[in-house]
Design a protein around this motif. Structure first.
Motif, PDB file in Angstrom:
ATOM      1  N   ASN A 145       0.862  -1.184   0.000  1.00 28.31           N
ATOM      2  CA  ASN A 145       0.000   0.000   0.000  1.00 28.31           C
ATOM      3  C   ASN A 145       0.898   1.233   0.000  1.00 28.31           C
ATOM      4  OD1 ASN A 145      -1.745   2.114   0.496  1.00 28.31           O
ATOM      5  ND2 ASN A 145      -2.881   1.073   2.122  1.00 28.31           N
ATOM      6  N   LEU A 146       1.013   1.862  -1.160  1.00 29.58           N
ATOM      7  CA  LEU A 146       1.892   3.017  -1.337  1.00 29.58           C
ATOM      8  C   LEU A 146       1.123   4.335  -1.375  1.00 29.58           C
ATOM      9  CD1 LEU A 146       4.181   1.507  -4.140  1.00 29.58           C
ATOM     10  CD2 LEU A 146       4.565   1.493  -1.671  1.00 29.58           C
ATOM     11  N   SER A 147      -0.115   4.312  -0.919  1.00 27.37           N
ATOM     12  CA  SER A 147      -0.984   5.484  -1.055  1.00 27.37           C
ATOM     13  C   SER A 147      -0.634   6.612  -0.099  1.00 27.37           C
ATOM     14  CB  SER A 147      -2.439   5.078  -0.824  1.00 27.37           C
ATOM     15  OG  SER A 147      -2.631   4.669   0.527  1.00 27.37           O
ATOM     16  N   LYS A 148       0.110   6.338   0.945  1.00 25.99           N
ATOM     17  CA  LYS A 148       0.550   7.300   1.969  1.00 25.99           C
ATOM     18  C   LYS A 148      -0.524   7.634   2.994  1.00 25.99           C
ATOM     19  CE  LYS A 148       4.020   9.540  -0.969  1.00 25.99           C
ATOM     20  NZ  LYS A 148       4.531  10.828  -1.503  1.00 25.99           N
ATOM     21  N   ASN A 149      -1.801   7.626   2.601  1.00 28.23           N
ATOM     22  CA  ASN A 149      -2.816   8.077   3.568  1.00 28.23           C
ATOM     23  C   ASN A 149      -4.162   7.347   3.435  1.00 28.23           C
ATOM     24  OD1 ASN A 149      -3.695   9.136   1.150  1.00 28.23           O
ATOM     25  ND2 ASN A 149      -3.758  11.272   1.827  1.00 28.23           N
ATOM     26  N   ARG A 150      -4.179   6.178   2.776  1.00 30.26           N
ATOM     27  CA  ARG A 150      -5.449   5.472   2.586  1.00 30.26           C
ATOM     28  C   ARG A 150      -5.342   4.033   3.083  1.00 30.26           C
ATOM     29  NH1 ARG A 150      -7.253   5.559  -3.358  1.00 30.26           N
ATOM     30  NH2 ARG A 150      -9.116   4.632  -2.393  1.00 30.26           N
ATOM     31  N   LEU A 151      -6.444   3.531   3.591  1.00 26.84           N
ATOM     32  CA  LEU A 151      -6.531   2.154   4.074  1.00 26.84           C
ATOM     33  C   LEU A 151      -7.144   1.288   2.982  1.00 26.84           C
ATOM     34  CD1 LEU A 151      -6.168   0.546   6.808  1.00 26.84           C
ATOM     35  CD2 LEU A 151      -8.612   0.924   7.168  1.00 26.84           C
ATOM     36  N   ARG A 152      -6.532   0.137   2.720  1.00 21.84           N
ATOM     37  CA  ARG A 152      -7.130  -0.804   1.756  1.00 21.84           C
ATOM     38  C   ARG A 152      -7.896  -1.867   2.507  1.00 21.84           C
ATOM     39  NH1 ARG A 152      -6.347  -6.398   0.827  1.00 21.84           N
ATOM     40  NH2 ARG A 152      -4.287  -6.370  -0.115  1.00 21.84           N
ATOM     41  N   LEU A 153      -9.210  -1.935   2.249  1.00 20.44           N
ATOM     42  CA  LEU A 153     -10.080  -2.936   2.851  1.00 20.44           C
ATOM     43  C   LEU A 153     -10.528  -3.922   1.777  1.00 20.44           C
ATOM     44  CD1 LEU A 153     -12.355  -0.675   5.096  1.00 20.44           C
ATOM     45  CD2 LEU A 153     -10.449  -2.100   5.842  1.00 20.44           C
ATOM     46  N   SER A 154     -10.494  -5.197   2.107  1.00 19.99           N
ATOM     47  CA  SER A 154     -10.940  -6.214   1.157  1.00 19.99           C
ATOM     48  C   SER A 154     -11.490  -7.408   1.913  1.00 19.99           C
ATOM     49  CB  SER A 154      -9.786  -6.653   0.244  1.00 19.99           C
ATOM     50  OG  SER A 154      -8.748  -7.240   1.013  1.00 19.99           O
ATOM     51  N   CYS A 155     -12.238  -8.252   1.196  1.00 21.13           N
ATOM     52  CA  CYS A 155     -12.832  -9.456   1.778  1.00 21.13           C
ATOM     53  C   CYS A 155     -12.238 -10.702   1.145  1.00 21.13           C
ATOM     54  CB  CYS A 155     -14.345  -9.468   1.544  1.00 21.13           C
ATOM     55  SG  CYS A 155     -15.245  -8.250   2.507  1.00 21.13           S
ATOM     56  N   ASP A 156     -12.023 -11.721   1.964  1.00 25.01           N
ATOM     57  CA  ASP A 156     -11.663 -13.061   1.510  1.00 25.01           C
ATOM     58  C   ASP A 156     -12.783 -14.008   1.931  1.00 25.01           C
ATOM     59  OD1 ASP A 156      -9.249 -12.052   0.714  1.00 25.01           O
ATOM     60  OD2 ASP A 156      -8.016 -13.328   1.983  1.00 25.01           O
ATOM     61  N   TYR A 157     -13.465 -14.581   0.940  1.00 25.70           N
ATOM     62  CA  TYR A 157     -14.485 -15.597   1.198  1.00 25.70           C
ATOM     63  C   TYR A 157     -14.054 -16.884   0.502  1.00 25.70           C
ATOM     64  CZ  TYR A 157     -17.581 -11.696   2.555  1.00 25.70           C
ATOM     65  OH  TYR A 157     -18.139 -10.597   3.150  1.00 25.70           O
ATOM     66  N   ARG A 158     -14.241 -18.032   1.162  1.00 31.03           N
ATOM     67  CA  ARG A 158     -13.796 -19.312   0.603  1.00 31.03           C
ATOM     68  C   ARG A 158     -14.983 -20.232   0.348  1.00 31.03           C
ATOM     69  NH1 ARG A 158      -9.025 -18.338   3.910  1.00 31.03           N
ATOM     70  NH2 ARG A 158      -7.531 -17.398   2.473  1.00 31.03           N
ATOM     71  N   TYR A 159     -14.872 -21.038  -0.726  1.00 29.82           N
ATOM     72  CA  TYR A 159     -15.965 -21.919  -1.151  1.00 29.82           C
ATOM     73  C   TYR A 159     -15.397 -23.245  -1.651  1.00 29.82           C
ATOM     74  CZ  TYR A 159     -18.280 -17.359  -1.310  1.00 29.82           C
ATOM     75  OH  TYR A 159     -18.743 -16.105  -0.994  1.00 29.82           O
ATOM     76  N   GLN A 160     -16.170 -24.302  -1.487  1.00 32.94           N
ATOM     77  CA  GLN A 160     -15.762 -25.621  -1.955  1.00 32.94           C
ATOM     78  C   GLN A 160     -16.993 -26.446  -2.288  1.00 32.94           C
ATOM     79  OE1 GLN A 160     -14.114 -27.164   2.008  1.00 32.94           O
ATOM     80  NE2 GLN A 160     -15.444 -28.855   1.339  1.00 32.94           N
TER      81      GLN A 160
END
Length: 209
Positions: A145-160
């Motif tokens: 994350n090279l944005s200097k002032n931002r948070l990266r939010l993401s989701c990991d969902y798993r399926y089988q």
């Protein structure tokens, strides 16, 4: 403070209900050719700026998931995610290599694999609504994350596939800081998102060691 924040996220009904979105489930039913088991261990990733040593190193999800190798991760950012914000990059075709040797590494997860110097990485900017779907043996990594002032939010969902074995901890809350009873405290009594997996006859295995 971080643990309190993450516990609040895990108590959010919408966070868990999103993993059961019919569009995702239908796509994976088509891929598997049978009913889908969405893992209930849903994960939110928060990548801070100027914290490169915490970026996720190259890895295969199967090391953390166990159970069947026919598990797929659905990853997406919560909002627009240009490369500089720390989007994901994957190495196409590396699922054919099988499980690779794992070693200790700095960064999220604390483990990594060696993809080799000639590995081709594919990634780029993601718009809100974009989804990346990865086989559990596909090598991938997080960008810094090279944005200097931002948070990266993401989701990991798993399926089988529902008929395949699933490791018991894939059905437990992520991080293990709360029980399902604590997470569900303020939910409606008969909410269909609660304990949905208990209605199925699953082949549940234990984590070795």
């Amino acid at each position: 403070r971080w643990q309190a924040f993450y516990c609040d996220v895990q108590k959010c009904r919408d966070f868990h209900a999103l993993s059961l979105n019919p569009a995702i489930i239908h796509m994976l039913e088509t891929l598997f050719g049978e009913p889908v088991l969405p893992h209930s261990r849903n994960i939110l990733r928060a990548m801070f700026p100027n914290s490169q040593r915490f970026s996720t190193p190259p890895h295969q999800d199967n090391f953390y998931i166990g159970g069947t190798k026919t598990t797929w991760t659905v990853w997406f950012p919560l909002g627009d995610c240009p490369t500089e914000l720390g989007s994901l990059a994957c190495a196409p075709g590396t699922h054919r290599l099988g499980n690779l040797d794992v070693h200790a590494a700095e960064g999220a997860g604390g483990r990594a694999v060696d993809p080799g110097d000639n590995t081709r990485w594919v990634g780029g900017d993601f718009d809100c609504g974009d989804v990346l779907i990865l086989h559990s043996l596909t090598i991938h990594q997080g960008r810094d994350n090279l944005s200097k002032n931002r948070l990266r939010l993401s989701c990991d969902y798993r399926y089988q596939p529902q008929s395949h074995p699933v490791r018991e901890d894939s059905l437990q809350p992520h991080m293990g800081w709360q029980t399902w009873e604590e997470i569900y405290t303020d939910w409606s009594k008969n909410d269909p998102v609660k304990y949905y997996w208990q209605a199925w006859d699953l082949d549940i295995t234990q984590k070795e060691g």
